[in-house]
Design a protein around this motif. Structure first.
Motif, mmCIF file in Angstrom:
data_model
loop_
_atom_site.group_PDB
_atom_site.id
_atom_site.type_symbol
_atom_site.label_atom_id
_atom_site.label_comp_id
_atom_site.label_asym_id
_atom_site.label_seq_id
_atom_site.Cartn_x
_atom_site.Cartn_y
_atom_site.Cartn_z
ATOM 1 N N GLU A 146 0.823 -1.246 0.134
ATOM 2 C CA GLU A 146 0.025 0.028 0.067
ATOM 3 C C GLU A 146 0.882 1.212 0.157
ATOM 4 O O GLU A 146 0.647 2.023 -0.539
ATOM 5 N N THR A 147 2.092 1.340 0.654
ATOM 6 C CA THR A 147 2.926 2.308 0.620
ATOM 7 C C THR A 147 3.381 2.545 -0.865
ATOM 8 O O THR A 147 3.226 3.613 -1.146
ATOM 9 N N ILE A 148 3.964 1.416 -1.315
ATOM 10 C CA ILE A 148 4.384 1.627 -2.479
ATOM 11 C C ILE A 148 3.450 2.115 -3.708
ATOM 12 O O ILE A 148 3.778 2.906 -4.479
ATOM 13 N N ARG A 149 2.144 1.602 -3.545
ATOM 14 C CA ARG A 149 1.084 2.054 -4.262
ATOM 15 C C ARG A 149 0.779 3.646 -4.316
ATOM 16 O O ARG A 149 0.454 4.132 -5.049
ATOM 17 N N THR A 150 0.965 4.040 -3.135
ATOM 18 C CA THR A 150 0.687 5.568 -2.862
ATOM 19 C C THR A 150 1.764 6.517 -3.012
ATOM 20 O O THR A 150 1.461 7.647 -2.818
ATOM 21 N N ILE A 151 2.922 5.969 -3.344
ATOM 22 C CA ILE A 151 4.262 6.794 -3.397
ATOM 23 C C ILE A 151 3.594 8.063 -4.348
ATOM 24 O O ILE A 151 4.239 9.310 -4.291
ATOM 25 N N ARG B 281 3.133 13.904 -5.310
ATOM 26 C CA ARG B 281 2.346 15.110 -5.735
ATOM 27 C C ARG B 281 1.908 15.871 -4.641
ATOM 28 O O ARG B 281 1.810 17.119 -4.810
ATOM 29 N N MET B 282 1.688 15.242 -3.440
ATOM 30 C CA MET B 282 1.036 16.249 -2.400
ATOM 31 C C MET B 282 2.143 16.819 -1.770
ATOM 32 O O MET B 282 2.056 18.149 -1.556
ATOM 33 N N ILE B 283 3.403 16.428 -2.027
ATOM 34 C CA ILE B 283 4.588 17.194 -1.751
ATOM 35 C C ILE B 283 4.847 18.466 -2.569
ATOM 36 O O ILE B 283 4.992 19.524 -2.210
ATOM 37 N N GLN B 284 4.551 17.980 -3.840
ATOM 38 C CA GLN B 284 4.948 19.124 -4.667
ATOM 39 C C GLN B 284 3.831 20.257 -4.587
ATOM 40 O O GLN B 284 4.298 21.431 -4.717
ATOM 41 N N GLU B 285 2.720 19.791 -4.349
ATOM 42 C CA GLU B 285 1.562 21.127 -4.203
ATOM 43 C C GLU B 285 1.730 21.656 -3.043
ATOM 44 O O GLU B 285 1.480 22.980 -2.717
ATOM 45 N N LEU C 251 10.493 34.294 5.389
ATOM 46 C CA LEU C 251 11.038 33.032 5.690
ATOM 47 C C LEU C 251 10.701 32.581 7.169
ATOM 48 O O LEU C 251 10.330 31.268 7.316
ATOM 49 N N GLU C 252 11.093 33.270 8.033
ATOM 50 C CA GLU C 252 10.638 32.760 9.465
ATOM 51 C C GLU C 252 9.079 32.493 9.795
ATOM 52 O O GLU C 252 8.796 31.665 10.290
ATOM 53 N N ILE C 253 8.510 33.441 9.257
ATOM 54 C CA ILE C 253 7.112 33.183 9.263
ATOM 55 C C ILE C 253 6.610 31.853 8.399
ATOM 56 O O ILE C 253 5.609 31.132 9.133
ATOM 57 N N VAL C 254 6.954 31.529 7.549
ATOM 58 C CA VAL C 254 6.662 30.232 6.897
ATOM 59 C C VAL C 254 7.219 29.234 7.569
ATOM 60 O O VAL C 254 6.660 28.087 7.538
ATOM 61 N N LYS C 255 8.583 29.252 7.982
ATOM 62 C CA LYS C 255 9.008 28.182 8.620
ATOM 63 C C LYS C 255 8.088 27.881 10.176
ATOM 64 O O LYS C 255 7.918 26.835 10.503
ATOM 65 N N ALA C 256 7.715 29.018 10.720
ATOM 66 C CA ALA C 256 6.780 28.816 11.996
ATOM 67 C C ALA C 256 5.528 28.298 11.708
ATOM 68 O O ALA C 256 5.157 27.575 12.636
ATOM 69 N N ARG C 257 4.903 28.932 10.669
ATOM 70 C CA ARG C 257 3.378 28.623 10.390
ATOM 71 C C ARG C 257 3.195 27.484 9.117
ATOM 72 O O ARG C 257 2.135 27.086 9.261
ATOM 73 N N GLY C 258 4.153 27.302 8.593
ATOM 74 C CA GLY C 258 4.261 26.388 7.399
ATOM 75 C C GLY C 258 2.925 26.898 6.500
ATOM 76 O O GLY C 258 2.701 28.130 6.203
ATOM 77 N N SER C 259 2.085 26.059 5.850
ATOM 78 C CA SER C 259 1.073 26.304 4.765
ATOM 79 C C SER C 259 -0.236 26.394 5.679
ATOM 80 O O SER C 259 -1.283 26.831 4.934
ATOM 81 N N GLN C 260 -0.169 26.257 7.040
ATOM 82 C CA GLN C 260 -1.317 25.783 7.778
ATOM 83 C C GLN C 260 -2.407 25.243 7.249
ATOM 84 O O GLN C 260 -3.676 25.519 7.487
ATOM 85 N N LEU C 261 -2.007 24.180 6.503
ATOM 86 C CA LEU C 261 -3.082 23.136 5.959
ATOM 87 C C LEU C 261 -3.479 22.128 7.512
ATOM 88 O O LEU C 261 -4.590 21.437 7.084
ATOM 89 N N GLU C 262 -2.624 21.991 8.325
ATOM 90 C CA GLU C 262 -3.060 21.184 9.337
ATOM 91 C C GLU C 262 -4.294 21.833 10.199
ATOM 92 O O GLU C 262 -4.384 22.543 10.180
#
Length: 70
Positions: A22-27, A32-36, A59-70
């Motif tokens: 399953e891991t191999i199947r979803t690679i 793609r998710m990492i690229q997006e 850069l510091e803001i992005v490092k601290a907050r990321g994409s805020q998708l979580e």
């Protein structure tokens, strides 16, 4: 018996092979998710700079907050 401890769960060899398959199947999907996610992070950084933050601040803001998708 070929059962293996996986975290707190004992899995059979067949169950472990199914997990690997399953891991191999979803690679491709994971890649793609990492690229997006990278596009989103870059857009966030660019928007912060465009709004007047320095590159270092953005850069510091992005490092601290990321994409805020979580």
């Amino acid at each position: 018996m070929n059962d293996k401890l996986f975290g707190n769960v004992i899995l059979t060899e067949k169950e472990m092979q199914m997990m690997i398959d399953e891991t191999i199947r979803t690679i491709p999907f994971q890649i793609r998710m990492i690229q997006e996610e990278a596009k989103l992070l870059k857009a966030r950084y660019d928007a912060l700079v465009a709004e007047g933050f320095t590159e270092e601040q953005a850069l510091e803001i992005v490092k601290a907050r990321g994409s805020q998708l979580e």
